[in-house]
Structures are given as structure tokens and as C-alpha cells.
Design a protein around this motif. Structure first.
Motif, mmCIF file in Angstrom:
data_model
loop_
_atom_site.group_PDB
_atom_site.id
_atom_site.type_symbol
_atom_site.label_atom_id
_atom_site.label_comp_id
_atom_site.label_asym_id
_atom_site.label_seq_id
_atom_site.Cartn_x
_atom_site.Cartn_y
_atom_site.Cartn_z
ATOM 1 N N THR A 51 0.814 -1.030 -0.049
ATOM 2 C CA THR A 51 0.015 0.042 -0.090
ATOM 3 C C THR A 51 1.037 1.381 0.198
ATOM 4 N N LYS A 52 0.399 2.210 -0.874
ATOM 5 C CA LYS A 52 1.444 3.340 -0.880
ATOM 6 C C LYS A 52 0.635 4.467 0.192
ATOM 7 N N ASP A 53 1.480 4.956 1.109
ATOM 8 C CA ASP A 53 1.191 5.791 2.136
ATOM 9 C C ASP A 53 1.913 6.996 2.232
ATOM 10 N N THR A 54 1.232 8.262 2.260
ATOM 11 C CA THR A 54 1.683 9.400 2.420
ATOM 12 C C THR A 54 1.530 10.271 3.581
ATOM 13 N N LEU A 55 2.577 10.805 4.086
ATOM 14 C CA LEU A 55 2.583 11.890 5.078
ATOM 15 C C LEU A 55 3.083 13.272 4.652
ATOM 16 N N LYS A 56 2.162 14.243 4.764
ATOM 17 C CA LYS A 56 1.987 15.324 4.508
ATOM 18 C C LYS A 56 2.491 16.530 5.416
ATOM 19 N N PHE A 57 3.768 17.077 5.532
ATOM 20 C CA PHE A 57 4.130 17.682 6.631
ATOM 21 C C PHE A 57 3.905 19.331 6.421
ATOM 22 N N VAL A 62 1.383 17.101 10.782
ATOM 23 C CA VAL A 62 1.501 15.713 9.843
ATOM 24 C C VAL A 62 0.229 15.429 9.489
ATOM 25 N N THR A 63 -0.038 14.982 8.342
ATOM 26 C CA THR A 63 -1.405 14.521 7.944
ATOM 27 C C THR A 63 -0.966 13.107 7.093
ATOM 28 N N GLU A 64 -1.722 12.137 7.267
ATOM 29 C CA GLU A 64 -1.648 10.823 6.662
ATOM 30 C C GLU A 64 -2.713 10.630 5.670
ATOM 31 N N ILE A 65 -2.138 10.479 4.333
ATOM 32 C CA ILE A 65 -3.181 10.451 3.133
ATOM 33 C C ILE A 65 -2.988 9.038 2.561
ATOM 34 N N ASP A 66 -4.303 8.382 2.493
ATOM 35 C CA ASP A 66 -4.302 7.037 1.951
ATOM 36 C C ASP A 66 -4.001 7.040 0.372
ATOM 37 N N GLU A 67 -3.859 5.841 -0.038
ATOM 38 C CA GLU A 67 -3.670 5.511 -1.590
ATOM 39 C C GLU A 67 -4.443 6.627 -2.326
ATOM 40 N N ASP A 68 -5.983 6.157 -1.814
ATOM 41 C CA ASP A 68 -6.926 7.040 -2.580
ATOM 42 C C ASP A 68 -6.950 8.345 -2.305
ATOM 43 N N GLY A 69 -6.186 8.913 -1.536
ATOM 44 C CA GLY A 69 -6.190 10.362 -1.310
ATOM 45 C C GLY A 69 -6.957 11.226 -0.253
ATOM 46 N N THR A 70 -7.815 10.168 0.521
ATOM 47 C CA THR A 70 -8.238 10.514 1.598
ATOM 48 C C THR A 70 -7.591 10.669 2.891
ATOM 49 N N VAL A 71 -7.854 11.669 3.681
ATOM 50 C CA VAL A 71 -7.153 11.866 4.706
ATOM 51 C C VAL A 71 -7.413 10.808 6.006
ATOM 52 N N SER A 72 -6.549 10.046 6.287
ATOM 53 C CA SER A 72 -6.932 8.960 7.360
ATOM 54 C C SER A 72 -6.561 9.314 9.000
ATOM 55 N N ASN A 73 -5.466 10.224 8.985
ATOM 56 C CA ASN A 73 -5.181 10.584 10.186
ATOM 57 C C ASN A 73 -4.309 11.890 10.312
ATOM 58 N N LYS A 87 3.344 11.704 16.199
ATOM 59 C CA LYS A 87 2.082 11.345 17.040
ATOM 60 C C LYS A 87 1.007 11.655 16.046
ATOM 61 N N ILE A 88 0.493 10.383 15.346
ATOM 62 C CA ILE A 88 -0.488 10.729 14.225
ATOM 63 C C ILE A 88 -1.652 9.758 14.777
ATOM 64 N N GLY A 89 -2.729 10.350 14.819
ATOM 65 C CA GLY A 89 -3.952 9.775 15.469
ATOM 66 C C GLY A 89 -3.615 9.161 16.826
ATOM 67 N N ASN A 90 -3.838 7.973 16.972
ATOM 68 C CA ASN A 90 -3.456 7.302 18.519
ATOM 69 C C ASN A 90 -2.209 6.670 18.402
ATOM 70 N N TYR A 91 -1.265 6.779 17.147
ATOM 71 C CA TYR A 91 -0.175 6.162 17.141
ATOM 72 C C TYR A 91 1.103 6.818 17.313
ATOM 73 N N ASN A 92 2.101 6.382 17.839
ATOM 74 C CA ASN A 92 3.550 7.041 17.831
ATOM 75 C C ASN A 92 4.319 6.494 16.974
ATOM 76 N N MET A 93 5.123 7.134 16.345
ATOM 77 C CA MET A 93 6.107 6.637 15.377
ATOM 78 C C MET A 93 7.484 7.357 15.639
ATOM 79 N N THR A 94 8.686 6.548 15.350
ATOM 80 C CA THR A 94 9.779 7.189 15.425
ATOM 81 C C THR A 94 10.680 6.646 14.099
ATOM 82 N N ALA A 95 11.366 7.903 13.541
ATOM 83 C CA ALA A 95 12.025 7.530 12.250
ATOM 84 C C ALA A 95 13.363 8.308 12.302
ATOM 85 N N GLU A 96 14.473 7.666 11.367
ATOM 86 C CA GLU A 96 15.505 8.314 11.352
ATOM 87 C C GLU A 96 15.450 9.173 9.973
ATOM 88 N N LEU A 97 15.854 10.382 10.281
ATOM 89 C CA LEU A 97 15.861 11.325 9.189
ATOM 90 C C LEU A 97 17.061 11.467 8.270
#
Length: 124
Positions: A51-57, A62-73, A87-97
Motif C-alpha cells: 500500500t502506498k502511504d503519504t505523510l504530508k508535513f 503531519v497528515t496521513e493520506i491514503d492511496e485513494d487521497g483521503t485523509v486517514s489521520n 504522533k499520528i492519530g492514536n499512534y506514535n512513530m519514530t523514524a531516522e531522518l
């Protein structure tokens, strides 16, 4: 001796020059972007599905956008060094930039977002 004193730079000129350099440095630091801006896309894989996932900053959000273009979180993020915490919706994520801030790799996430562990997101 008088000729030598005439050729000396006056302390006020030195102080003025240092002041101009300090002001320019402050302006440059102030206009440099501190966060992320734009959309980053990654392919999240689970079993046989991809699945293609997009995060818009924008700003500190930050906004998570699903493959069909709808905002999911929606959520917030912060950067500390090369660590991106979201912190997106109820989830916490850590990434290396990456150094150039054009990509990041999810290192850990809780809940369903854990499916994104190891996913590389790249700026569009």
C-alpha cells in the motif's frame, strides 16, 4: 609615529563590523527551515499486500493520506537531531531522518502503524 596612528582602524569600525556579521548570522539562522515541509511517500508492505502511504508535513503538523487521497489521520511531529518523532492519530512513530531531510525510515511504531516499521518515505 603619527602616520602609523592615522592608518589604524578605529575600534568603533571593528565593533560595527562585528555587529553587522552577528545580525546577518541571526537572520540566516532565522530563515532556515527547522522542520519538514511537503509530502513524503512510502510503500508499506504486509504479507502479499503493498500500500502506498503519504505523510504530508506543514509547520509542526503531519497528515496521513491514503492511496485513494483521503485523509486517514492527523497529528504532530518534532525533530531532534536525526530523529523524527510523530504522533499520528492514536499512534506514535519514530523514524531516522536523512541528512538532507529528503527521506526517512520508520524505526518503530505502535499499534497498526507498526506495519510501517522499516518503510522508507521519500519526498515527492
Amino acid at each position: 609615529m603619527k602616520d602609523i596612528l592615522k592608518n589604524k582602524v578605529k575600534p568603533t569600525w571593528i565593533a560595527g563590523g562585528v555587529g553587522v556579521i552577528v545580525v546577518l548570522a541571526i537572520i540566516i539562522i532565522a530563515v532556515l527551515p527547522k522542520g519538514l515541509n511537503g509530502s513524503y511517500t512510502g510503500n508499506v508492505e504486509f504479507l502479499f499486500m503493498k500500500t502506498k502511504d503519504t505523510l504530508k508535513f506543514s509547520g509542526d503538523s503531519v497528515t496521513e493520506i491514503d492511496e485513494d487521497g483521503t485523509v486517514s489521520n492527523k497529528g504532530t511531529y518534532k525533530i531532534s537531531g536525526h530523529t523524527l518523532e510523530m504522533k499520528i492519530g492514536n499512534y506514535n512513530m519514530t523514524a531516522e531522518l536523512s541528512d538532507d531531510k529528503k527521506s526517512f525510515v520508520v524505526k518503530s511504531a505502535d499499534g497498526m502503524a507498526g506495519l510501517a516499521n522499516g518503510t522508507k518515505y521519500t519526498k515527492k
